[in-house]
Design an enzyme around this catalytic site. Structure first.
Site: not given
Length: 840
Positions: A274-278
């Site tokens: 994931s992207d950061w906190w996606a």
């Protein structure tokens, strides 16, 4: 070659697409395909199987879950396996250098290296960046970037990628990936997919949801997915999914884009992070194809997690089958072994959160004070490469009466803040969150600290001193009295201007990531007009993140030359001086179209959505950038692929040879059943925190922190937990898609001759008309960089593949070669194509 307008066709297509996209839906696709070790992954897969077979449930979960923001030294860290002396993985930005450290290089942007159109420089830059990341102990470089591809010219992060053209971007992605991974570091292609603007990419008041990029099936395949297919074919080890939704399903849990397109059709063998906190769900995202979560916590330094202990519980209660967890971990470790991390790895020797030598090993918790930085110098001789790319990526847009190159002018005036140093220091603005002084990279997570930055004023002043030229300079864009005095009587007045952008968590001068307009910043447009009103030999240099409106000074009689220098990195001043004084003959071609007014592009950032979730309907389909300009009959200021040289080139002798690779055969058959590796201890008590364990504050662990939930509703998507053999997709079967897509259908060659008086590099470009009334006029398919002495000729050759002449067919879910006549064109830009012939 002039195009007739087909704007009516485009409008009809747009209206049809809009009706379809308003209710965009991403269909479910389960189960998540398990890797098979194909496409050059066999050895790595074997090693990964052996490693994963040794792991406990907790150790497997630890490799899939980040430890939380500022939990360890890197921007992303997975948990470790101390029992096997495995320290976990370090994931680090950025796509132009090692972020948040020192003694590293600051490379030119992706957009810049694309402007060289040189596969050698694409790969060399990737290899140099990979070696620097590896030297710092980084396992995964978070780059390169194909999303955004550059749908809208004001898109904030376009400069991190390469070009709005999928072929140029795809080639640059593949070469960059090979370079990074040849250096022993995992490349992570991002952001997958539809991440085309910064506004509303995440939920933020007053909107409860991130925008949905609504993309039809043809557009997805022929434009946005294309460079990711090239990335997979190049063997990329990791892919990062984006924040936004795609057809109203979040990208990090979108089973269609992850399971169907990426892991099944493209046969991707690496891991998806994931992207950061996606990541916004737990078990559902795992079943939908996510393999790793970053940063691991649910929000910035929140201490809670969707996976970690929750993933452990989901396996124990049967929600996540063992084969799915094993596949997640095997994909991660296969990427690790594929690039040779087991032999290349050095300990992480920097700390993203503190450049001091000593600090906290766990910064968020302020725990374990120790040495955190060893200040390892990884720059090697990369400055020379950075300078070469800077010069080779500078596009000469205008050069009236051979105003350039300069040859020992008597008096030179250099004007503009953009020519000068930031007086507070080159790294005084964190993540480059200001536009002060010369612009050499945009802002956000896609940046790196400068080891130094050669400003144009520094290099030009040194050149003037060497030549014995009188030299004066003014840095204040608003002090017109000083500017008037400086440029009056000067033989040459060089004016610098810039336009900046970046990621949405930073706002500069009211620009929240995306640009608010397509003009220059800091009064530079007025500055150029003022200088040109006085000095009859005014040269304009532009450091911009993309196209700007240049019509006013393009047509000014006193503006004799215009150069676009983009974001050239640490050697900026030396690179532009090399070009201005003819030490480097420009070879660069524009990687985007320059419109005369903002409306010319036909698409724009949606700054204020009218619904929640915001709906971004990609109604234009594949008609972005030059494809739109061509179809709508709009004359640009400068077309895609345009760029001048200090010499001239001619094209002749087009030869087309038809090849006979045989008919296209859809992939058939089934996969094997999902394998499992090792055994899992289903005793909940054995997966709890060990007695006396000290839990670091906000650190994410795999241990159970409560009872395992039972009696959950059994309404998971059909097939999500099914590990039985699955049918292969007709368009799949190999890395990037069906292997026969890369069969050679035609061999096309042409002669390119240097007809001028100096040595130069020409970029021959090959375009194809696919023939249907719904197709673009032409689409780029091939290019090369030919270095030619005066009078020398060389043959440009390109092998046209089946993929090059195919369209995506939604009914058969496969690529087809239509019956419409195909035409090949060769020339120096998208609108200067003197050679053409039928692909019969």
């Amino acid at each position: 070659m002039l195009w007739s307008s087909s704007i009516a066709v485009v409008a009809a297509l747009s209206n049809t697409a809009s009706a379809q996209l308003n209710d965009a839906y991403s269909p479910p696709s389960y189960p998540s395909p398990w890797m098979r070790g194909g496409n050059g992954w066999a050895d790595a897969y074997t090693k990964a199987q052996a490693f994963v077979s040794q792991l406990t449930l907790l150790e497997k979960v630890n490799l899939t879950t980040g430890v939380g923001w500022e939990g360890e030294s890197c921007v992303g860290n997975t948990g470790a396996i101390p029992r096997l002396n495995f320290p976990g993985l370090c994931l680090q930005d950025s796509p132009l250098g090692v972020r948040d450290t020192d003694f590293n290089s600051a490379f030119p942007s992706g957009m810049n290296v694309a402007a060289t159109w040189s596969t050698r420089l694409f790969k060399s830059r990737g290899n140099a960046m990979g070696s620097e990341h590896g030297g710092k102990g980084v396992d995964v470089q978070l780059g390169p970037v194909a999303g955004p591809i550059g749908r809208v010219p004001a898109g904030g992060r376009n400069w991190e990628g390469f070009s709005p053209d999928p072929v140029l971007t795809g080639v640059a992605m593949a070469q960059t990936i090979q370079g990074i991974q040849d250096a022993g570091v995992i490349a992570c292609a991002k952001h997958y997919i539809g991440n085309e603007q910064e506004h509303n990419r995440q939920a933020a008041a007053p909107y409860n949801f991130a925008y949905s990029a609504n993309i039809d099936d043809v557009t997805m395949h022929e434009l946005y997915l294309w460079p990711f297919a090239d990335s997979v074919r190049a063997g990329v080890g990791a892919i990062m999914c984006s924040y936004n939704q795609v057809n109203n399903s979040y990208a990090s849990q979108n089973s269609y884009t992850l399971n169907y397109l990426l892991k099944n059709e493209l046969d991707f063998q690496g891991f998806v992070t994931s992207d950061w906190w996606a990541q916004l769900t737990g078990a559902a995202s795992a079943l939908a194809g996510l393999d790793m979560t970053m940063a691991g916590d649910q929000g910035l330094a929140s201490g809670d997690t969707f996976w970690g202990s929750n993933l452990t519980a989901a396996v124990l209660n049967g929600t996540i089958p063992q084969w799915r967890l094993d596949d997640m971990v095997t994909r991660i470790m296969s990427a690790y072994y594929k690039v040779g991390r087991d032999t290349h790895k050095v300990p992480v020797n920097f700390n993203s959160w503190n450049l001091s030598t000593y600090g906290y090993q766990h910064p968020e918790a302020n725990e374990d004070f120790t040495q955190i930085n060893w200040h390892v110098n990884v720059q090697d001789d990369h400055a020379a490469l950075i300078r070469e790319i800077g010069g080779a990526s500078t596009v000469l847009l205008k050069n009236t009466n051979n105003a350039l190159p300069l040859n020992k002018p008597k008096y030179i005036a250099v004007i503009g803040e953009d020519a000068h140093d930031n007086p507070a220091g080159v790294n005084s603005c964190s993540d480059r969150n200001c536009d002060i002084g010369t612009l050499a990279m945009g802002w956000g997570s896609g940046t790196a600290n400068f080891p130094y930055l050669i400003a144009p004023n520094t290099a030009l002043k040194a050149q003037a001193a060497s030549d014995g030229s009188k030299y004066t300079n003014v840095s204040d864009n608003y002090d017109f009295d000083a500017v008037t005095a400086a440029v009056t009587g000067a033989d040459i007045a060089i004016v610098f201007g810039n336009a900046d952008s970046g990621e949405d968590y930073i706002t500069i001068d009211g620009n929240q990531g995306d640009r608010n307009n397509l003009t220059l910043w800091g009064n530079a447009d007025a500055l150029i007009a003022h200088v040109a009103s006085i000095n009859p030999n005014t040269i304009v240099v532009l450091h911009t993140v993309g196209p700007v409106i240049v019509e006013a000074y393009k047509n000014h009689p006193n503006v004799t030359a215009i150069l676009w220098a983009g974001l050239p990195g640490q050697e900026s001043g030396n690179a532009i001086t090399d070009v201005i004084y003819g030490k480097v003959n420009p070879q660069a071609k524009s990687v985007f179209t320059w419109g005369k007014q903002r409306e010319d592009w036909g698409v724009d950032v949606v700054y204020t959505p009218t619904s929640d979730p915001p709906q971004l309907n990609f109604n234009e389909g594949v008609f972005i950038d030059y494809r739109h300009f061509d179809a709508a009959g709009i004359e640009p200021s400068y077309e895609f692929g345009f760029g001048l040289s200090y010499t001239n080139f001619s094209y002749s002798n087009l030869v087309i040879q038809k090849q006979n690779p045989g008919p296209y055969e859809p992939t058939t058959g089934e996969t094997s059943a999902a394998p499992t590796f090792g055994t899992i201890d289903y005793n909940a008590a054995d997966n709890e925190f060990p007695p006396g364990w000290h839990a670091v504050k906000d650190y994410v662990y795999p241990y159970l922190d409560g009872p395992v939930p039972t009696g959950l509703p059994q309404d998971w998507p059909a097939g999500a937990q099914d590990g039985s053999p699955q049918p292969k997709l007709p368009a799949g079967g190999s890395g990037g898609g069906n292997r026969q897509l890369w069969d050679t259908m035609y061999t096309v060659s042409a002669t390119v001759t240097n007809t001028g008086g100096v040595k130069g590099t020409e970029i021959p470009q090959l375009y194809i008309s696919l023939g249907a009334p719904t197709d673009p006029k032409v689409v780029l398919r091939g290019f090369d960089d030919l270095i030619l002495d005066p009078g020398e000729s060389e043959t440009f050759t390109y092998e046209v593949t089946r993929r090059d002449i195919s369209n995506w067919d939604t009914a058969s879910q496969n690529w087809v070669v239509s019956t419409y006549p195909k035409t090949v064109y060769v020339g120096s830009s998208s609108r200067n194509l003197p050679l053409s012939g039928a692909l019969a």
